[in-house]
Design an enzyme around this catalytic site. Structure first.
Site, PDB file in Angstrom:
ATOM      1  CG  HIS A   1      23.616  48.716  58.547  1.00  0.00           C
ATOM      2  ND1 HIS A   1      24.810  48.095  58.262  1.00  0.00           N
ATOM      3  CD2 HIS A   1      23.953  49.901  59.116  1.00  0.00           C
ATOM      4  CE1 HIS A   1      25.806  48.864  58.648  1.00  0.00           C
ATOM      5  NE2 HIS A   1      25.315  49.968  59.160  1.00  0.00           N
TER       6      HIS A   1
ATOM      7  CG  ASP B   1      25.515  45.431  56.397  1.00  0.00           C
ATOM      8  OD1 ASP B   1      24.371  45.817  56.065  1.00  0.00           O
ATOM      9  OD2 ASP B   1      26.212  46.034  57.233  1.00  0.00           O
TER      10      ASP B   1
ATOM     11  CB  SER C   1      27.279  52.503  58.006  1.00  0.00           C
ATOM     12  OG  SER C   1      27.454  51.721  59.143  1.00  0.00           O
TER      13      SER C   1
END
Length: 511
Positions: A137, A167, A247
């Site tokens: 993402h 992910d 992230s």
């Protein structure tokens, strides 16, 4: 971002270049030709010294000085700027009844202009020649990647491959002798062990927070996770602060080894509140190897439906009370209860309904998340030893794992995996009974585009985008063309097991 009572967020930051536009995400699976070098996965398995797998007993050394671990890891964590350029998209409107019979079956088209946007996140350099792991993402939909190292050097990056299910994404920059981080064994982590969360957000250079491992093999439900990382059901949970922009950063043990890729935070407000989640390196190494070698993840399935003992299965007729009663009858309190064996799957003819899976290759299986984590390390074609309790006795079975199509072939990029279903040509008896000349029957449905479109097991596909479907290869060809088209839709004509004709559309986009 819309607030709910509980929020699970991928913590990449999205900065819009135009106000009033929600962040749009698009998953890109970009393949590269298979390189002649051995895969990361093979390197980890055959030459563990190359990645410095440690026998360091971190738990026994606590309390510890974390400064050495921080110093050895910050230089390998990079800042990622992902830019999605403005572009014109053709949007396909749903066809009506008359389009199917008197038109081309594809409905009307209109064009829209998308807004440019920039996303920020972190990544971890895992090889001196410039391979970087981050979250899917962070880079999804990106047309340009700018990688900023801890010493402020900036390099252009390109996507090697992405995997929305875990992910994870693998990107590459051109460079030599780049700073790297040794990869540790996430399976050796213990609850209560100290870890660091290292990120590189918002051009602040590396930031380090500390905490402990709160749980392993943590599951986050699809509804709770808002679909973000919903297929990752074997997280490392930590109370090390994972904040916006982190992230894709590193979860590091006290030996300075990478043990996880930070993925999301769990919060009632959208800000850090004590719950962060990381993808373990035991899964990451296999995903990275597949992305590098094949461009997409080779995912192995056991071919069962079931759930952890003591929880409700995804079957209407089964309740928690029924599960508890079943556990008492079977004489076992934990494990994965087999509710159904999928036709044509890996376990067909080997496992049976009411078997309780309690081990994979000698590793104890206590709950469904343990089983998912164990399978995530394997490819189709691998053989595993499955220990089950049957008739209150332990039995071992060797099972050759298959992919979603019921074979051991390599899945290509933009392959059938995106549909989340298995298919086989209909039998002569079905042709006769339903008065059909051809068709593909859905033999199993999991999470994927078919399930999202409401297509269930037993449904028979006759045509996709007006192409007759006589073999699975026919569907593969139509799917490949559809994923590369502007509208990214499969228009399906099919029949139910009872013979009722159905028209539906399968949206293939990843937005």
């Amino acid at each position: 971002m819309k607030q709910t009572t509980k929020i699970v967020l991928g913590v990449a930051s999205i900065a819009l270049l135009s106000s009033g536009v929600a962040g749009i995400t698009t998953y890109n699976l970009l393949s590269k030709d298979k390189e002649q070098h051995e895969s990361f996965y093979e390197m980890f398995q055959q030459n563990p010294s190359n990645v410095h797998l440690s026998a360091f007993n971190a738990a026994a050394s606590q309390p510890v000085d974390l400064t050495k671990a921080a110093e050895s890891s910050v230089h390998a964590v990079v800042h990622i700027k992902a830019t999605q350029l403005s572009k014109t998209q053709t949007v396909q409107q749903m066809p009506d009844f008359f389009d199917f019979f008197f038109g081309d079956g594809r409905g009307q088209q209109r064009q829209i202009q998308t807004q440019p946007r920039v996303g920020f996140g972190s990544g971890v350099i895992i090889s001196k020649d410039g391979y970087i792991v981050t979250n899917n993402h962070v880079v999804e939909g990106a047309d340009e990647l700018t990688i900023k190292l801890n010493d402020n050097r900036e390099l252009s990056g390109r996507i090697i491959g992405t995997d929305p299910s875990t992910d994870l994404a693998l990107i590459k920059v051109e460079g030599n002798d780049l700073p790297t981080m040794p990869i540790g064994n996430s399976d050796a982590l213990k609850v209560g062990e100290w870890v660091l969360a290292v990120g590189n957000p918002f051009n602040l250079n590396s930031t380090v927070t500390a905490g402990i491992v709160s749980a392993k093999a943590r599951s986050i439900g699809t509804e709770t996770a808002n679909g973000q990382g919903a297929n990752i059901q074997s997280f490392i949970q930590t109370d090390a602060a994972i904040n916006s922009g982190n992230s894709g950063g590193a979860l590091v043990n006290v030996a300075g080894e990478l043990v996880g890729i930070n993925a999301m935070l769990y919060s009632p407000t959208g800000a850090y509140s004590g719950y962060g989640f990381a993808i373990p390196t035991s899964i990451m190494t296999k995903v990275v190897a597949d992305l590098k070698q094949y461009g997409t993840v080779q995912r192995a399935l056991l071919g069962i439906r079931g759930g952890s003992l003591g929880t409700e299965l995804e079957m209407d007729e089964r309740t928690i009370e029924a599960q508890k009663k079943k556990a008492e009858e079977l004489g076992v309190s934990e494990g994965v209860l087999v509710a159904e064996v999928v036709d044509g799957g890996s376990a067909t003819g080997i496992l049976k309904e009411n078997d309780v899976i309690v081990g994979i290759d000698g590793t104890k299986i206590r709950k469904f998340e343990d089983l998912q984590g164990a399978l995530a390390k394997h490819r189709p074609g691998d053989k595993i030893k499955v220990t089950v309790i049957r008739n209150k006795k332990n039995q071992d079975f060797t099972i050759t794992l298959k992919n979603s199509q019921g074979n051991t072939k390599v899945m290509k990029e933009s392959g059938m995996e995106i549909l989340g279903a298995g298919f086989k040509p209909i039998t002569d008896e079905q042709k006769r009974r339903l008065n059909l000349g051809y068709g593909l029957q859905v033999i199993g449905v999991q999470k994927g585009k078919m399930a999202e479109a409401g297509i269930a097991k037993g449904f028979i596909l006759l045509k996709a985008n007006n192409v007759p479907l006589k073999t699975v290869e026919d569907l593969e060809k139509v799917l490949k063309a559809a994923t590369q088209s502007p509208d990214q839709v499969l228009y399906i004509k099919g029949v139910t097991p009872a013979g009722k004709t159905i028209f539906t559309a399968v949206d293939l986009s990843q937005e």
